[in-house]
Enzyme design. Structure first.
Site, PDB file in Angstrom:
ATOM      1  N   HIS A  57       0.717 -11.892  -1.485  1.00  0.00           N
ATOM      2  CA  HIS A  57       0.933 -10.477  -1.176  1.00  0.00           C
ATOM      3  C   HIS A  57       0.737  -9.668  -2.464  1.00  0.00           C
ATOM      4  O   HIS A  57       0.962 -10.185  -3.567  1.00  0.00           O
ATOM      5  CB  HIS A  57       2.350 -10.264  -0.640  1.00  0.00           C
ATOM      6  CG  HIS A  57       2.566 -10.779   0.758  1.00  0.00           C
ATOM      7  ND1 HIS A  57       3.691 -10.489   1.505  1.00  0.00           N
ATOM      8  CD2 HIS A  57       1.774 -11.563   1.541  1.00  0.00           C
ATOM      9  CE1 HIS A  57       3.584 -11.072   2.688  1.00  0.00           C
ATOM     10  NE2 HIS A  57       2.449 -11.737   2.742  1.00  0.00           N
ATOM     11  N   GLU A  59       2.492  -7.419  -3.872  1.00  0.00           N
ATOM     12  CA  GLU A  59       3.690  -7.344  -4.724  1.00  0.00           C
ATOM     13  C   GLU A  59       3.855  -8.608  -5.563  1.00  0.00           C
ATOM     14  O   GLU A  59       4.198  -8.544  -6.750  1.00  0.00           O
ATOM     15  CB  GLU A  59       4.959  -7.171  -3.877  1.00  0.00           C
ATOM     16  CG  GLU A  59       4.969  -5.955  -2.970  1.00  0.00           C
ATOM     17  CD  GLU A  59       4.504  -6.278  -1.556  1.00  0.00           C
ATOM     18  OE1 GLU A  59       3.455  -6.947  -1.399  1.00  0.00           O
ATOM     19  OE2 GLU A  59       5.197  -5.857  -0.614  1.00  0.00           O
ATOM     20  N   CYS A  87       8.204  -7.293   2.387  1.00  0.00           N
ATOM     21  CA  CYS A  87       8.789  -8.333   3.237  1.00  0.00           C
ATOM     22  C   CYS A  87       9.908  -9.022   2.446  1.00  0.00           C
ATOM     23  O   CYS A  87      10.151  -8.718   1.273  1.00  0.00           O
ATOM     24  CB  CYS A  87       7.714  -9.343   3.644  1.00  0.00           C
ATOM     25  SG  CYS A  87       7.202 -10.434   2.292  1.00  0.00           S
ATOM     26  N   CYS A  90       8.768 -10.727  -0.874  1.00  0.00           N
ATOM     27  CA  CYS A  90       8.460  -9.808  -1.979  1.00  0.00           C
ATOM     28  C   CYS A  90       9.706  -9.060  -2.458  1.00  0.00           C
ATOM     29  O   CYS A  90       9.865  -8.817  -3.662  1.00  0.00           O
ATOM     30  CB  CYS A  90       7.367  -8.845  -1.560  1.00  0.00           C
ATOM     31  SG  CYS A  90       5.802  -9.698  -1.222  1.00  0.00           S
TER      32      CYS A  90
END
Lengths: 158, 158
Positions: A57, A59, A87, A90
């Site tokens: 991801h 992040e 999420c 993260c």
């Protein structure tokens, strides 16, 4: 530039990264990580498909890049700008990295973990609470995600 | 070998990885990732200090190593053996990787996210629920963690 102008500039940079993700056929989420002085330490877009890595991801990528750059496992005073509500993976990583602040654009009722579901920073098992603020450039970020998934559904799987 | 014998063997392997972590002055958590046929795809211990990476939990390392090895972002049918209840970051990553099962040893009331805090797999925002079972070799895993932190507290910070 006021704090708010700076936030807007950084979020536009995260949106530009998200646009690059869509071009690469990745879910369009972008992130920028900035230190307390306003220096950009890392920027990235989601790379789950490209890297075939479910943890890639945006992040996670900026946190890992910035800690590698700093040679330190923590990034005190830093702010994460991201185009979608983080999420659980993260949000927890941001907490472990001791980020001061998370500014996100669109809320994510389906998978977010700041305002939704696990509400990670509100849990007693969260030992470092990043200050989280949502809504900046939410329209632009949300429209980009909706367009991406609409286009995905309307064409055959590759 | 029965399923249970196999689980015990894999957890002892995760414990051996955790012991190696303690020797490296890392919080002693170890993990082993196994496919549906019982083949070990990856094993690792926590490397947060060594890598100066707050995301370098044992579970993340085996998931990333196994997806890299498989060349795929998902690992259907796989089981993660880990010596401590996964945190929110690792539980979410296991879900994103579509792991079938997580077998963990010691519960983690302070930071766990399976039985505690976010209870990730019980959230409506969790779209793939790994079957999670705790308690196997919990005594050994817990003792290793307690010994590690007791030793840490009794010596000056390096």
């Amino acid at each position: 530039m006021t704090g708010s102008d700076f936030d807007s500039e950084m979020m536009r940079r995260a949106l530009a990264a998200a646009r690059a993700a869509a071009v690469a056929d990745e879910v369009p989420v972008g992130a920028v990580l900035v230190d307390a002085a306003g220096l950009v330490l890392a920027e990235a877009h989601n790379r789950v498909e490209t890297d075939r890595d479910p943890t890639a991801h945006a992040e996670m990528l900026v946190i890992r890049a910035a800690t590698a750059r700093a040679g330190a496992k923590r990034l005190p005073g830093c702010t994460l700008y991201v185009t979608l509500e983080p999420c659980a993976m993260c949000a927890a990583a941001a907490s472990f990295a001791r980020l001061a602040r998370i500014v996100f654009a669109a809320a994510d009722p389906k998978g977010g973990a700041v305002l939704h579901g696990p509400r990670f920073f509100a849990q007693p098992t969260c030992h470092w609470r990043c200050v989280a603020e949502g809504g900046l450039e939410a329209e632009a970020a949300g429209a980009m995600l909706r367009d991406f998934f609409r286009a995905k559904r309307s064409r055959p799987a590759s």
